[in-house]
Design a protein around this motif. Structure first.
Motif, PDB file in Angstrom:
ATOM      1  N   LYS A 185      75.547  49.142  16.233  1.00  0.00           N
ATOM      2  CA  LYS A 185      76.525  49.714  17.174  1.00  0.00           C
ATOM      3  C   LYS A 185      75.788  50.362  18.343  1.00  0.00           C
ATOM      4  O   LYS A 185      74.716  50.927  18.177  1.00  0.00           O
ATOM      5  N   PRO A 186      76.358  50.317  19.538  1.00  0.00           N
ATOM      6  CA  PRO A 186      75.740  50.985  20.688  1.00  0.00           C
ATOM      7  C   PRO A 186      75.623  52.490  20.442  1.00  0.00           C
ATOM      8  O   PRO A 186      76.462  53.090  19.774  1.00  0.00           O
ATOM      9  N   GLY A 196      68.886  46.023  22.894  1.00  0.00           N
ATOM     10  CA  GLY A 196      69.423  45.683  24.202  1.00  0.00           C
ATOM     11  C   GLY A 196      69.830  46.941  24.940  1.00  0.00           C
ATOM     12  O   GLY A 196      70.168  47.964  24.335  1.00  0.00           O
ATOM     13  N   LEU A 197      69.789  46.854  26.251  1.00  0.00           N
ATOM     14  CA  LEU A 197      70.169  47.962  27.115  1.00  0.00           C
ATOM     15  C   LEU A 197      71.574  47.703  27.650  1.00  0.00           C
ATOM     16  O   LEU A 197      71.807  46.719  28.339  1.00  0.00           O
ATOM     17  N   HIS A 198      72.511  48.571  27.305  1.00  0.00           N
ATOM     18  CA  HIS A 198      73.884  48.454  27.798  1.00  0.00           C
ATOM     19  C   HIS A 198      74.033  49.090  29.171  1.00  0.00           C
ATOM     20  O   HIS A 198      74.665  48.527  30.054  1.00  0.00           O
ATOM     21  N   LEU A 240      71.951  52.103  24.293  1.00  0.00           N
ATOM     22  CA  LEU A 240      71.154  51.041  23.681  1.00  0.00           C
ATOM     23  C   LEU A 240      71.888  50.481  22.478  1.00  0.00           C
ATOM     24  O   LEU A 240      72.840  51.079  21.971  1.00  0.00           O
ATOM     25  N   GLN A 241      71.410  49.325  21.985  1.00  0.00           N
ATOM     26  CA  GLN A 241      72.000  48.712  20.800  1.00  0.00           C
ATOM     27  C   GLN A 241      70.978  47.813  20.136  1.00  0.00           C
ATOM     28  O   GLN A 241      70.297  47.035  20.820  1.00  0.00           O
ATOM     29  N   CYS A 242      70.860  47.925  18.810  1.00  0.00           N
ATOM     30  CA  CYS A 242      70.051  46.970  18.058  1.00  0.00           C
ATOM     31  C   CYS A 242      70.862  45.680  17.994  1.00  0.00           C
ATOM     32  O   CYS A 242      71.972  45.660  17.469  1.00  0.00           O
ATOM     33  N   VAL A 243      70.341  44.607  18.581  1.00  0.00           N
ATOM     34  CA  VAL A 243      71.123  43.378  18.712  1.00  0.00           C
ATOM     35  C   VAL A 243      70.989  42.455  17.502  1.00  0.00           C
ATOM     36  O   VAL A 243      71.745  41.491  17.384  1.00  0.00           O
ATOM     37  N   ARG A 301      64.552  53.904  19.557  1.00  0.00           N
ATOM     38  CA  ARG A 301      65.101  52.794  18.770  1.00  0.00           C
ATOM     39  C   ARG A 301      65.761  53.301  17.499  1.00  0.00           C
ATOM     40  O   ARG A 301      65.124  53.872  16.645  1.00  0.00           O
ATOM     41  N   GLN A 302      67.075  53.063  17.427  1.00  0.00           N
ATOM     42  CA  GLN A 302      67.852  53.439  16.260  1.00  0.00           C
ATOM     43  C   GLN A 302      68.574  52.197  15.748  1.00  0.00           C
ATOM     44  O   GLN A 302      69.075  51.409  16.537  1.00  0.00           O
TER      45      GLN A 302
END
Length: 132
Positions: free
Chosen positions: A8-9, A38-40, A23-26, A2-3
């Motif tokens: 940004k993805p 979220g998982l892209h 990944l992306q912090c939504v 987790r970053q």
């Protein structure tokens, strides 16, 4: 894994496992305890892509990464083969995921041997929260 990355993805390579994630912090503005990711996309590497570090666990629907060619991926994984983009080096089509989400499946093959190199699932559409 987790970053924050300002929402940004970002890519995470789990090289020893032959796995790449995007990944992306939504909700980057939320307090740390409430942040969600979220998982892209998920990409699995074969021995043809990365001989030392490839995915060794079972493949979807019994797909044999050593033998599979483009037509095999379409036949085994596509619900609508006539809607798949299918060339000897690239396969792409939509698949249904959990919670009525649609994902894009992309398989890339070596242009000389036509062996599967990577199998990637990428989310499409808007973000939605996972059901409980």
């Amino acid at each position: 894994l987790r970053q924050h990355n300002d929402g940004k993805p970002y890519n995470v390579s789990l090289t020893p496992h032959g796995l790449d994630l995007t990944l992306q912090c939504v909700n980057p503005g939320a307090p740390e305890a409430e942040m969600q990711w979220g998982l892209h996309s998920v990409a699995l590497h074969t021995a043809a892509s990365n001989p030392a570090n490839h995915w060794t666990l079972p493949w979807p629907q019994g797909l044999d990464p050593e033998q599979a060619r483009a037509a095999d991926v379409v036949r085994l994984l596509s619900a609508n083969p006539e809607e798949a983009m299918n060339t000897p080096t690239l396969v792409c089509f939509a698949i249904d995921g959990m919670d009525d989400l649609t994902w894009a499946l992309m398989a890339i093959f070596d242009p000389c041997s036509f062996k599967l190199q990577t199998l990637t699932l990428q989310r499409s559409g808007e973000w939605s929260t996972a059901s409980s």
